[in-house]
Design an enzyme around this catalytic site. Structure first.
Site, PDB file in Angstrom:
ATOM      1  N   ASP A 299       0.862  -1.185   0.000  1.00  0.00           N
ATOM      2  CA  ASP A 299       0.000   0.000   0.000  1.00  0.00           C
ATOM      3  C   ASP A 299       0.896   1.233   0.000  1.00  0.00           C
ATOM      4  O   ASP A 299       2.122   1.112  -0.039  1.00  0.00           O
ATOM      5  CB  ASP A 299      -0.920  -0.017   1.231  1.00  0.00           C
ATOM      6  CG  ASP A 299      -0.151   0.138   2.545  1.00  0.00           C
ATOM      7  OD1 ASP A 299       1.089   0.258   2.515  1.00  0.00           O
ATOM      8  OD2 ASP A 299      -0.802   0.130   3.594  1.00  0.00           O
TER       9      ASP A 299
ATOM     10  N   ASP B  95       1.437   4.703   2.341  1.00  0.00           N
ATOM     11  CA  ASP B  95       1.053   5.276   3.634  1.00  0.00           C
ATOM     12  C   ASP B  95       1.442   6.750   3.714  1.00  0.00           C
ATOM     13  O   ASP B  95       2.567   7.115   3.380  1.00  0.00           O
ATOM     14  CB  ASP B  95       1.782   4.528   4.768  1.00  0.00           C
ATOM     15  CG  ASP B  95       1.588   3.019   4.695  1.00  0.00           C
ATOM     16  OD1 ASP B  95       0.470   2.574   4.984  1.00  0.00           O
ATOM     17  OD2 ASP B  95       2.545   2.301   4.333  1.00  0.00           O
TER      18      ASP B  95
ATOM     19  N   ASP C 171      -3.298   4.395   2.710  1.00  0.00           N
ATOM     20  CA  ASP C 171      -3.634   4.703   4.103  1.00  0.00           C
ATOM     21  C   ASP C 171      -3.296   6.155   4.405  1.00  0.00           C
ATOM     22  O   ASP C 171      -2.159   6.581   4.189  1.00  0.00           O
ATOM     23  CB  ASP C 171      -2.815   3.820   5.061  1.00  0.00           C
ATOM     24  CG  ASP C 171      -3.553   2.566   5.472  1.00  0.00           C
ATOM     25  OD1 ASP C 171      -4.653   2.323   4.930  1.00  0.00           O
ATOM     26  OD2 ASP C 171      -3.027   1.840   6.323  1.00  0.00           O
TER      27      ASP C 171
HETATM   28  P1  DGT Z   1       4.102  -2.684   2.929  1.00  0.00           P
HETATM   29  O1  DGT Z   1       3.584  -4.069   3.177  1.00  0.00           O
HETATM   30  O2  DGT Z   1       4.935  -2.625   1.718  1.00  0.00           O
HETATM   31  O3  DGT Z   1       3.012  -1.667   2.928  1.00  0.00           O
HETATM   32  O4  DGT Z   1       5.086  -2.398   4.162  1.00  0.00           O
HETATM   33  P2  DGT Z   1       4.919  -1.309   5.282  1.00  0.00           P
HETATM   34  O5  DGT Z   1       6.117  -1.373   6.138  1.00  0.00           O
HETATM   35  O6  DGT Z   1       4.575   0.013   4.688  1.00  0.00           O
HETATM   36  O7  DGT Z   1       3.747  -1.859   6.174  1.00  0.00           O
HETATM   37  P3  DGT Z   1       2.301  -1.234   6.460  1.00  0.00           P
HETATM   38  O8  DGT Z   1       1.822  -0.410   5.341  1.00  0.00           O
HETATM   39  O9  DGT Z   1       1.425  -2.363   6.890  1.00  0.00           O
HETATM   40  O10 DGT Z   1       2.488  -0.331   7.733  1.00  0.00           O
HETATM   41  C1  DGT Z   1       3.382   0.753   7.747  1.00  0.00           C
HETATM   42  C2  DGT Z   1       3.854   0.983   9.132  1.00  0.00           C
HETATM   43  O11 DGT Z   1       2.838   1.633   9.866  1.00  0.00           O
HETATM   44  C3  DGT Z   1       4.124  -0.317   9.855  1.00  0.00           C
HETATM   45  O12 DGT Z   1       5.476  -0.567   9.866  1.00  0.00           O
HETATM   46  C4  DGT Z   1       3.607  -0.107  11.233  1.00  0.00           C
HETATM   47  C5  DGT Z   1       2.688   1.041  11.123  1.00  0.00           C
HETATM   48  N1  DGT Z   1       1.266   0.692  11.285  1.00  0.00           N
HETATM   49  C6  DGT Z   1       0.449   0.041  10.449  1.00  0.00           C
HETATM   50  N2  DGT Z   1      -0.788  -0.029  10.933  1.00  0.00           N
HETATM   51  C7  DGT Z   1      -0.743   0.598  12.110  1.00  0.00           C
HETATM   52  C8  DGT Z   1      -1.693   0.891  13.119  1.00  0.00           C
HETATM   53  O13 DGT Z   1      -2.860   0.558  13.037  1.00  0.00           O
HETATM   54  N3  DGT Z   1      -1.239   1.592  14.188  1.00  0.00           N
HETATM   55  C9  DGT Z   1       0.052   1.999  14.311  1.00  0.00           C
HETATM   56  N4  DGT Z   1       0.441   2.670  15.387  1.00  0.00           N
HETATM   57  N5  DGT Z   1       0.948   1.755  13.401  1.00  0.00           N
HETATM   58  C10 DGT Z   1       0.565   1.063  12.326  1.00  0.00           C
HETATM   59 MG    MG Z   2       2.785   0.302   3.634  1.00  0.00          MG
END
Ligand code: DGT
Ligand code: MG
Length: 383
Positions: free
Chosen positions: A204, A206, A307
Site C-alpha cells: 500500500d 502510507d 492509508d
Molecule cells: P508494505 O507491506 O509494503 O506496505 O510495508 P509497510 O512497512 O509500509 O507496512 P504497512 O503499510 O502495513 O504499515 C506501515 C507501518 O505503519 C508499519 O510498519 C507499522 C505502522 N502501522 C500500520 N498499521 C498501524 C496501526 O494501526 N497503528 C500503528 N500505530 N501503526 C501502524
Molecule cells: Mg505500507
C-alpha cells in the site's frame, strides 16, 4: 582467505532498534524460510512463536555477510533452538523440510489466499477455512456475508495483490498533496511506511498529514476524502475518527498497538502510468488463479491501497516514527522502551514512568535520544 574459514563474529545488539538493518541484505535464502514459519504461526494465532521467528530472521538481515556455516552464527542474539535447526537444515541440504511442507500445505496456502483479501483477518480466514473455503473465488458461490471492506477486497483482489511500485507511489503522493493543500493550505504531507524506508515495492502507500498550527488538523480527513471522491479518485474508503482524547486507558497506553489518529483506509482509482499501460496492464489479470474483477484489456486504471493518517503537530514526530516501520522495528522500539527504560512509547507520545511525565519531541532524532538509542535512519529500519 582460506575457503572454509568462518567469518569473524559480528558484535550484534539484541534489540532490532539498536541495529542498522538495510533493505538489501545477504541472507534472503534463510530469512524467507524463517518468515514462512513466522507467517504460519500468525495463521494459528501463535504470536510468541511468530515473533521469535521474525526476530531470528531480522538478526540475519543485519549481518554484513552471507551465512555459510553454523559457525557464522556464533554469539548472535535471538536465534532460538527451532530457528537454528531450520537454518542448519538449509545450510546442509539446501532446503528445510518443515518450511517446504508448510509452504505446500493446503491450510497455509488457503490462509494466505484468504488473508490476502483486503478486510480479511486471520480469524475470519480461519473460520472460512474450517467451512471448506480455499480461495477468494470460493466466497462468491457460498454467499458468505461480506462487509464493505471485504467486498472491495474481493472485487479488486488482483490489483491489490499486485505490488505498488515506487513510481505509482509518487503519482499518488502528488494526488494526496494536491487534495490536502486544496482543503488545508500549509498542511504537511509525509510519505511513511515501506516507501520511506526505501522499498521499491509496497502493498500500500502510507501518508501522514499534519499542520504546524495545532488544532488546524481537526476533522480534516472528511474534507480530504470529499475532495478525492469528487474527483472520482476513490473506489473505497473508511474513515475512523481520532479517539485519542476520548480514550480512557491513558494516552501512551493504547489497548493494542493500534493508534487512535483520525485515519482513512482507502482504495484509490489510479490512472495507469503511460509507460505501463501497454506492457503491464494485461499481466495484472492474466495468469492469476484468483480474482473476480473482469477487466478489459484496454483498462486505463488500477486499484491501489492507500492509508491516510492525520496527526496533531505536537504528536507528529511520534506518529512519523510509528508509521515508518518496519513492523518488527516498531515492536522492538516499544519493547526496548518498556523493558530497558521504564518508558511507554506509542505513535502519540513517550511516557517516562520514573519521572511520571511525558517527554516531548519535535523530531525522530529526539525520540531516539530520549530512549538512549543511537539514531537509525528510515532506510536502516528494515528489521
Ligand atoms: P508494505 O507491506 O509494503 O506496505 O510495508 P509497510 O512497512 O509500509 O507496512 P504497512 O503499510 O502495513 O504499515 C506501515 C507501518 O505503519 C508499519 O510498519 C507499522 C505502522 N502501522 C500500520 N498499521 C498501524 C496501526 O494501526 N497503528 C500503528 N500505530 N501503526 C501502524
Ligand atoms: Mg505500507
Amino acid at each position: 582467505p582460506k575457503p572454509f574459514e568462518t567469518t569473524p563474529a559480528v558484535k550484534m545488539k539484541s534489540y532490532a532498534c539498536q541495529r542498522r538493518t538495510p533493505l538489501k541484505h545477504h541472507n534472503s535464502f534463510l530469512t524467507d524460510a524463517l518468515e514462512i514459519l513466522a507467517q504460519n504461526a500468525e495463521f494459528s494465532e501463535n504470536e510468541g512463536r511468530s515473533v521469535a521467528f521474525r526476530r531470528s530472521a531480522s538478526v540475519l538481515k543485519a549481518l554484513p555477510h552471507v551465512v555459510r556455516s553454523m559457525g557464522d552464527l556464533k554469539d548472535l542474539p535471538c536465534l532460538g533452538e527451532h530457528s537454528l535447526r531450520v537454518i542448519k537444515e538449509i545450510l546442509e541440504d539446501g532446503t528445510s523440510s518443515e518450511v517446504e511442507s508448510t509452504r505446500q500445505s493446503e491450510q497455509f496456502q488457503a490462509m494466505k489466499a484468504l488473508t490476502d483479501v483486503f478486510g480479511v483477518g486471520v480469524r475470519t480466514a480461519d473460520r472460512w477455512f474450517r467451512e471448506g473455503l480455499r480461495s477468494p473465488l470460493d466466497l462468491i458461490p457460498t454467499g458468505q456475508k461480506l462487509n464493505h471492506a471485504q467486498q472491495a477486497g474481493v472485487k479488486y483482489y488482483n490489483d491489490l495483490n499486485t505490488p505498488v511500485t515506487k513510481k505509482e507511489a509518487m503519482v499518488i503522493s502528488d494526488i494526496v498533496e494536491k487534495a490536502v493543500k486544496a482543503v488545508l493550505p500549509g498542511a504537511i504531507i509525509t510519505l511513511t511506511g515501506g516507501f520511506r524506508r526505501g522499498k521499491e515495492l509496497g502493498h500500500d502507500v502510507d501518508f501522514l498529514i499534519t499542520h504546524p498550527e495545532e488544532g488546524a488538523e481537526e476533522r480534516l480527513m472528511p474534507k480530504i476524502v470529499n475532495w478525492l471522491d469528487n474527483q472520482g479518485l476513490l473506489l473505497y474508503q473508511k474513515t475512523t475518527r481520532n479517539s485519542y482524547l476520548e480514550s480512557k486507558d491513558g494516552p501512551a497506553r493504547p489497548a493494542s498497538n493500534m493508534d487512535r489518529f483520525e485515519r482513512c483506509f482507502s482504495i484509490f482509482k489510479l490512472e495507469q502510468l503511460e509507460s505501463d499501460t501497454h506492457t503491464e496492464t494485461s499481466s495484472y489479470n492474466s495468469g492469476r488463479a484468483a480474482g473476480t474483477e473482469e477487466r478489459h484489456a484496454g483498462s486505463t486504471w488500477r486499484a491501489v491501497r492507500v492509508d491516510l493518517v492525520v496527526s496533531p503537530y505536537s504528536q507528529f514526530a511520534f506518529a512519523t516514527l510509528g508509521w515508518t516501520g518496519s513492523k518488527l522495528f516498531e515492536r522492538e522500539l516499544r519493547r526496548w522502551a518498556g523493558q530497558e527504560k521504564g518508558m511507554s512509547l506509542s505513535s502519540h507520545a513517550l511516557y517516562d514512568s520514573k519521572q511520571q511525565r511525558y517527554l516531548r519531541a519535535n523530531s525522530e532524532e529526539e525520540i531516539f535520544a530520549h530512549l538512549g538509542l543511537e539514531y537509525i535512519p528510515p532506510s536502516e529500519r528494515n528489521a
